[in-house]
Design a protein around this motif. Structure first.
Motif, PDB file in Angstrom:
ATOM      1  N   GLY A 138       0.842  -1.195   0.000  1.00  0.00           N
ATOM      2  CA  GLY A 138       0.000   0.000   0.000  1.00  0.00           C
ATOM      3  C   GLY A 138       0.877   1.245   0.000  1.00  0.00           C
ATOM      4  O   GLY A 138       1.851   1.318   0.752  1.00  0.00           O
ATOM      5  N   LEU A 139       0.547   2.193  -0.860  1.00  0.00           N
ATOM      6  CA  LEU A 139       1.313   3.442  -0.950  1.00  0.00           C
ATOM      7  C   LEU A 139       0.357   4.616  -0.848  1.00  0.00           C
ATOM      8  O   LEU A 139      -0.373   4.928  -1.786  1.00  0.00           O
ATOM      9  CB  LEU A 139       2.090   3.492  -2.264  1.00  0.00           C
ATOM     10  CG  LEU A 139       2.857   4.796  -2.565  1.00  0.00           C
ATOM     11  CD1 LEU A 139       3.850   5.111  -1.449  1.00  0.00           C
ATOM     12  CD2 LEU A 139       3.570   4.711  -3.906  1.00  0.00           C
ATOM     13  N   PHE A 144       8.396   8.786  -7.230  1.00  0.00           N
ATOM     14  CA  PHE A 144       9.767   8.467  -6.817  1.00  0.00           C
ATOM     15  C   PHE A 144       9.760   7.262  -5.869  1.00  0.00           C
ATOM     16  O   PHE A 144      10.551   6.319  -6.029  1.00  0.00           O
ATOM     17  CB  PHE A 144      10.370   9.692  -6.137  1.00  0.00           C
ATOM     18  CG  PHE A 144      11.852   9.617  -5.896  1.00  0.00           C
ATOM     19  CD1 PHE A 144      12.756  10.177  -6.794  1.00  0.00           C
ATOM     20  CD2 PHE A 144      12.361   9.024  -4.752  1.00  0.00           C
ATOM     21  CE1 PHE A 144      14.126  10.126  -6.566  1.00  0.00           C
ATOM     22  CE2 PHE A 144      13.722   8.965  -4.504  1.00  0.00           C
ATOM     23  CZ  PHE A 144      14.613   9.521  -5.429  1.00  0.00           C
ATOM     24  N   ILE A 145       8.866   7.277  -4.894  1.00  0.00           N
ATOM     25  CA  ILE A 145       8.784   6.185  -3.928  1.00  0.00           C
ATOM     26  C   ILE A 145       8.347   4.894  -4.605  1.00  0.00           C
ATOM     27  O   ILE A 145       8.874   3.814  -4.312  1.00  0.00           O
ATOM     28  CB  ILE A 145       7.827   6.562  -2.785  1.00  0.00           C
ATOM     29  CG1 ILE A 145       8.468   7.663  -1.930  1.00  0.00           C
ATOM     30  CG2 ILE A 145       7.470   5.352  -1.927  1.00  0.00           C
ATOM     31  CD1 ILE A 145       7.533   8.305  -0.945  1.00  0.00           C
ATOM     32  N   GLY A 175      19.174   7.422   3.056  1.00  0.00           N
ATOM     33  CA  GLY A 175      18.184   8.383   2.578  1.00  0.00           C
ATOM     34  C   GLY A 175      18.784   9.445   1.687  1.00  0.00           C
ATOM     35  O   GLY A 175      18.060  10.225   1.071  1.00  0.00           O
ATOM     36  N   ASP A 176      20.106   9.499   1.606  1.00  0.00           N
ATOM     37  CA  ASP A 176      20.797  10.548   0.846  1.00  0.00           C
ATOM     38  C   ASP A 176      21.021  10.153  -0.611  1.00  0.00           C
ATOM     39  O   ASP A 176      21.536   9.066  -0.907  1.00  0.00           O
ATOM     40  CB  ASP A 176      22.167  10.837   1.486  1.00  0.00           C
ATOM     41  CG  ASP A 176      22.067  11.835   2.620  1.00  0.00           C
ATOM     42  OD1 ASP A 176      20.940  12.242   2.961  1.00  0.00           O
ATOM     43  OD2 ASP A 176      23.123  12.185   3.177  1.00  0.00           O
ATOM     44  N   TRP A 177      20.638  11.063  -1.503  1.00  0.00           N
ATOM     45  CA  TRP A 177      20.972  10.965  -2.917  1.00  0.00           C
ATOM     46  C   TRP A 177      20.597   9.630  -3.534  1.00  0.00           C
ATOM     47  O   TRP A 177      21.374   9.020  -4.264  1.00  0.00           O
ATOM     48  CB  TRP A 177      22.456  11.281  -3.156  1.00  0.00           C
ATOM     49  CG  TRP A 177      22.760  12.713  -2.851  1.00  0.00           C
ATOM     50  CD1 TRP A 177      23.406  13.202  -1.756  1.00  0.00           C
ATOM     51  CD2 TRP A 177      22.390  13.848  -3.640  1.00  0.00           C
ATOM     52  NE1 TRP A 177      23.471  14.573  -1.810  1.00  0.00           N
ATOM     53  CE2 TRP A 177      22.849  15.003  -2.960  1.00  0.00           C
ATOM     54  CE3 TRP A 177      21.710  14.017  -4.859  1.00  0.00           C
ATOM     55  CZ2 TRP A 177      22.662  16.300  -3.436  1.00  0.00           C
ATOM     56  CZ3 TRP A 177      21.515  15.298  -5.342  1.00  0.00           C
ATOM     57  CH2 TRP A 177      21.989  16.421  -4.638  1.00  0.00           C
ATOM     58  N   LEU A 178      19.379   9.202  -3.234  1.00  0.00           N
ATOM     59  CA  LEU A 178      18.839   8.040  -3.922  1.00  0.00           C
ATOM     60  C   LEU A 178      18.303   8.482  -5.281  1.00  0.00           C
ATOM     61  O   LEU A 178      17.864   9.627  -5.447  1.00  0.00           O
ATOM     62  CB  LEU A 178      17.721   7.404  -3.097  1.00  0.00           C
ATOM     63  CG  LEU A 178      18.150   6.792  -1.756  1.00  0.00           C
ATOM     64  CD1 LEU A 178      16.934   6.321  -0.986  1.00  0.00           C
ATOM     65  CD2 LEU A 178      19.114   5.638  -1.969  1.00  0.00           C
ATOM     66  N   THR A 179      18.328   7.604  -6.251  1.00  0.00           N
ATOM     67  CA  THR A 179      17.792   7.911  -7.572  1.00  0.00           C
ATOM     68  C   THR A 179      16.623   6.981  -7.863  1.00  0.00           C
ATOM     69  O   THR A 179      16.616   5.811  -7.455  1.00  0.00           O
ATOM     70  CB  THR A 179      18.862   7.749  -8.666  1.00  0.00           C
ATOM     71  OG1 THR A 179      19.415   6.446  -8.590  1.00  0.00           O
ATOM     72  CG2 THR A 179      19.962   8.784  -8.493  1.00  0.00           C
ATOM     73  N   SER A 180      15.629   7.524  -8.580  1.00  0.00           N
ATOM     74  CA  SER A 180      14.444   6.727  -8.846  1.00  0.00           C
ATOM     75  C   SER A 180      13.631   7.358  -9.967  1.00  0.00           C
ATOM     76  O   SER A 180      14.031   8.361 -10.571  1.00  0.00           O
ATOM     77  CB  SER A 180      13.595   6.596  -7.571  1.00  0.00           C
ATOM     78  OG  SER A 180      12.518   5.697  -7.759  1.00  0.00           O
ATOM     79  N   SER A 181      12.493   6.750 -10.223  1.00  0.00           N
ATOM     80  CA  SER A 181      11.552   7.250 -11.224  1.00  0.00           C
ATOM     81  C   SER A 181      10.997   8.598 -10.803  1.00  0.00           C
ATOM     82  O   SER A 181      10.871   8.899  -9.612  1.00  0.00           O
ATOM     83  CB  SER A 181      10.414   6.242 -11.399  1.00  0.00           C
ATOM     84  OG  SER A 181       9.911   5.839 -10.128  1.00  0.00           O
ATOM     85  N   SER A 215      11.686  10.043   3.821  1.00  0.00           N
ATOM     86  CA  SER A 215      10.652   9.470   2.954  1.00  0.00           C
ATOM     87  C   SER A 215      11.193   8.297   2.164  1.00  0.00           C
ATOM     88  O   SER A 215      10.525   7.269   1.991  1.00  0.00           O
ATOM     89  CB  SER A 215      10.152  10.527   1.961  1.00  0.00           C
ATOM     90  OG  SER A 215       9.167  11.351   2.509  1.00  0.00           O
ATOM     91  N   PHE A 216      12.407   8.457   1.660  1.00  0.00           N
ATOM     92  CA  PHE A 216      12.954   7.499   0.714  1.00  0.00           C
ATOM     93  C   PHE A 216      13.662   6.350   1.428  1.00  0.00           C
ATOM     94  O   PHE A 216      13.666   5.216   0.934  1.00  0.00           O
ATOM     95  CB  PHE A 216      13.839   8.229  -0.281  1.00  0.00           C
ATOM     96  CG  PHE A 216      13.169   9.482  -0.795  1.00  0.00           C
ATOM     97  CD1 PHE A 216      11.858   9.427  -1.259  1.00  0.00           C
ATOM     98  CD2 PHE A 216      13.796  10.722  -0.753  1.00  0.00           C
ATOM     99  CE1 PHE A 216      11.203  10.579  -1.701  1.00  0.00           C
ATOM    100  CE2 PHE A 216      13.159  11.865  -1.181  1.00  0.00           C
ATOM    101  CZ  PHE A 216      11.854  11.802  -1.661  1.00  0.00           C
TER     102      PHE A 216
END
Length: 337
Positions: free
Chosen positions: A104-105, A143-144, A268-274, A291-292
């Motif tokens: 669930g998001l 992003f999540i 949590g720092d400098w994650l990359t995503s959609s 959050s990430f």
């Protein structure tokens, strides 16, 4: 969003939450009531203070609280903002991995992206659950979703938009979304938002709604407050509260919430995503925040839940003697993104 600050917490002015059983107890302060999905929002008479009314009702044993305002957590309150930065395309192919796990998001929604093109869960989204196109946190949910998809391949997402494009939502909206999940509860629930309460006590309506999802593991962010003040819903006893560590995965990220109420941590720092497509963004971004880190932990739990019950995964993860424990940050969950 209309809100006011009370003791470094934010609430909707003139509003209080309760259930139907408490309406008579609150009648002398009530101007109007709006009810949906088992939640009553009481619009108070002029001059009535939501915090004072809630405190008085609680003394009578009534489940009540001001309508707290929550916010997504890629931003550092009182410090520099961590905005998303454009990133080059990420080499990731969804593949054919199968999983019966549902995540669930609750967030800003999810926008169209090649990573889930043709996926059943995305095709089932309605217009009310697509990501906001504008605002400081537009793209937060997208992003999540990408972090979850890469960490738990094959898992389906069940998306509900509860935050606007600036990342704001209120407790009533969140509780109602949780009530609508009761018929088909997800295995894991990612809540990358939160806030303080006016009295630093658990928000009762939110606590009740999450407890009703008894077979769901709730994973929530510890907040970008750089303090040990309880941040809700992460600080609830039934939630896995997640803090952020820096890119080295050795130290607490300076913005991250921390304390004895935190259960786990992840990068949590400098994650990359959609991300959204438009302007300087070509569908990918780099972003930082608790959050990430939360999505990294939620994804790890969901991935392991393909092979064992979700509650057992969490018990093993948090109780492992081999896992690295960081004081006031809990168990480190390595990021493999």
């Amino acid at each position: 969003m209309d809100m006011q600050s009370v003791g470094e917490a934010f609430i909707r002015p003139g509003q209080m939450l309760t259930d139907r059983s408490a309406l008579s107890a609150a009648s002398r302060w009530t101007s109007a009531v709006s009810e949906a999905d088992g939640v009553c929002v009481i619009h108070l008479s002029p001059g009535a203070d939501p915090c004072e009314v809630a405190a008085e009702l609680r003394d009578q044993g009534v489940r009540a609280s001001p309508n707290h305002v929550f916010r997504g957590q890629p931003l550092f309150f009182g410090g520099p903002a961590s905005r998303p930065f454009p990133a080059p395309p990420i080499r990731y192919k969804p593949g054919q991995t199968r999983s019966d796990v549902v995540i669930g998001l609750l967030d800003t929604g999810v926008a169209e992206h090649p990573w889930w093109s043709g996926n059943d869960w995305y095709e089932q989204l309605g217009p009310d659950d697509t990501d906001a196109a504008e605002g400081a946190q537009a793209g937060h949910g997208t992003f999540i979703a990408g972090l979850l998809a890469r960490r738990a391949p094959g898992a389906a997402l069940r998306v509900r938009r509860v935050l606007d494009g600036d990342g704001f939502g209120d407790e009533a909206t969140v509780v109602r979304a949780l009530h609508r999940m009761r018929e088909r509860p997800p295995h894991v629930l990612n809540l990358s938002f939160g806030g303080h309460t006016f009295d630093d006590r658990p928000p009762p309506l939110l606590s009740d709604a999450l407890a009703a999802l008894s077979d769901t593991v709730t994973v929530a962010c510890a907040g970008n407050t750089a303090s040990d003040r309880p941040f809700w819903p992460a600080a609830l006893a039934g939630a896995v509260g997640v803090a952020a560590v820096d890119a080295s995965q050795e130290h607490r990220a300076p913005y991250s919430g921390h304390g004895t109420w935190v259960d786990a941590c992840a990068r949590g720092d400098w994650l990359t995503s959609s991300f959204l497509r438009g302007g300087e963004f070509a569908g990918f971004a780099a972003w930082s925040g608790t959050s990430f880190a939360t999505a990294v932990v939620a994804g790890a739990i969901a991935d392991a839940a393909r092979d064992e019950p979700t509650k057992e995964v969490v018990s093993r993860l948090l109780g492992s003697e081999e896992a690295r424990q960081i004081p006031d940050l809990g168990v480190l969950v390595p990021a493999s993104l």
